[in-house]
Design an enzyme around this catalytic site. Structure first.
Site, PDB file in Angstrom:
ATOM      1  N   THR A  15      72.211  62.887  -8.764  1.00  0.00           N
ATOM      2  CA  THR A  15      73.585  63.437  -8.460  1.00  0.00           C
ATOM      3  C   THR A  15      74.708  63.961  -8.532  1.00  0.00           C
ATOM      4  O   THR A  15      74.641  64.434 -10.020  1.00  0.00           O
ATOM      5  CB  THR A  15      74.051  61.846  -8.212  1.00  0.00           C
ATOM      6  N   ASP A  16      75.433  64.508  -8.258  1.00  0.00           N
ATOM      7  CA  ASP A  16      76.603  65.327  -8.540  1.00  0.00           C
ATOM      8  C   ASP A  16      77.865  64.077  -8.628  1.00  0.00           C
ATOM      9  O   ASP A  16      77.738  63.402  -8.463  1.00  0.00           O
ATOM     10  CB  ASP A  16      77.305  66.512  -7.021  1.00  0.00           C
ATOM     11  N   GLN A  17      78.922  64.967  -9.026  1.00  0.00           N
ATOM     12  CA  GLN A  17      80.225  63.919  -9.318  1.00  0.00           C
ATOM     13  C   GLN A  17      81.056  63.603  -8.397  1.00  0.00           C
ATOM     14  O   GLN A  17      81.841  62.617  -8.936  1.00  0.00           O
ATOM     15  CB  GLN A  17      81.447  65.260  -9.678  1.00  0.00           C
ATOM     16  N   MET A  18      80.628  63.152  -7.219  1.00  0.00           N
ATOM     17  CA  MET A  18      80.977  62.729  -5.877  1.00  0.00           C
ATOM     18  C   MET A  18      80.093  61.451  -5.878  1.00  0.00           C
ATOM     19  O   MET A  18      79.977  60.409  -4.836  1.00  0.00           O
ATOM     20  CB  MET A  18      80.957  63.297  -5.018  1.00  0.00           C
ATOM     21  N   VAL A  20      76.539  61.459  -4.963  1.00  0.00           N
ATOM     22  CA  VAL A  20      76.317  61.610  -4.051  1.00  0.00           C
ATOM     23  C   VAL A  20      74.537  62.551  -4.984  1.00  0.00           C
ATOM     24  O   VAL A  20      74.678  63.737  -5.667  1.00  0.00           O
ATOM     25  CB  VAL A  20      75.805  62.065  -3.010  1.00  0.00           C
TER      26      VAL A  20
END
Length: 141
Positions: A15-18, A20
């Site tokens: 996942t990324d910083q958001m 997702v």
């Protein structure tokens, strides 16, 4: 048409910083799906490499529909979309657990000799594999 299915538990590292799934991870999942499809049909990509052949990607198209998140399970559905003398196009659907489509994609591959990257027909390398792809491809020309 034959469709292979492979489940993937989404890891936090994907996942990324958001929160997702990072977009490039879908490409890794497509490779996992393609490998599973080949195995489900009774062949191995590793065996093809041992014989001195590779199947590089020559084109890729992906459409992102609905974000996936850590803790979910993704189902990768993979099939042979088209198969010609030198090119094979694989189709993909990446699904949420409820069946919602997260992404769709197509990847085009060509079979080449490992030592010189010259294209070669699958029918010359493995006639049984060629016959199976002709049998299961979605688009019959």
């Amino acid at each position: 048409m034959f469709i292979s299915e492979k489940e993937i538990e989404i890891r936090y590292a994907e996942t990324d910083q958001m929160g997702v799934v990072y977009h490039a991870n879908y490409l890794v999942w497509m490779e996992i799906g393609r490998t599973a499809l080949i195995q489900d049909l009774g062949f191995t990509y590793a065996g093809l490499e041992k014989e001195g052949y590779l199947s590089p990607v020559t084109d890729l198209s992906i459409q992102y529909k609905a974000a996936m998140r850590y803790g979910q399970v993704a189902t990768i559905r993979t099939w042979v979309e088209t198969h010609g003398r030198l090119r094979t196009t694989y189709g993909y659907e990446i699904l949420h657990e409820d069946g919602t489509v997260a992404a769709t994609a197509l990847s085009e591959h060509v079979l080449v000799k490992k030592d010189n990257f010259r294209p070669v027909s699958l029918s010359k390398v493995d006639p049984a594999w060629e016959a199976k792809y002709q049998e299961v491809k979605r688009v019959q020309v």
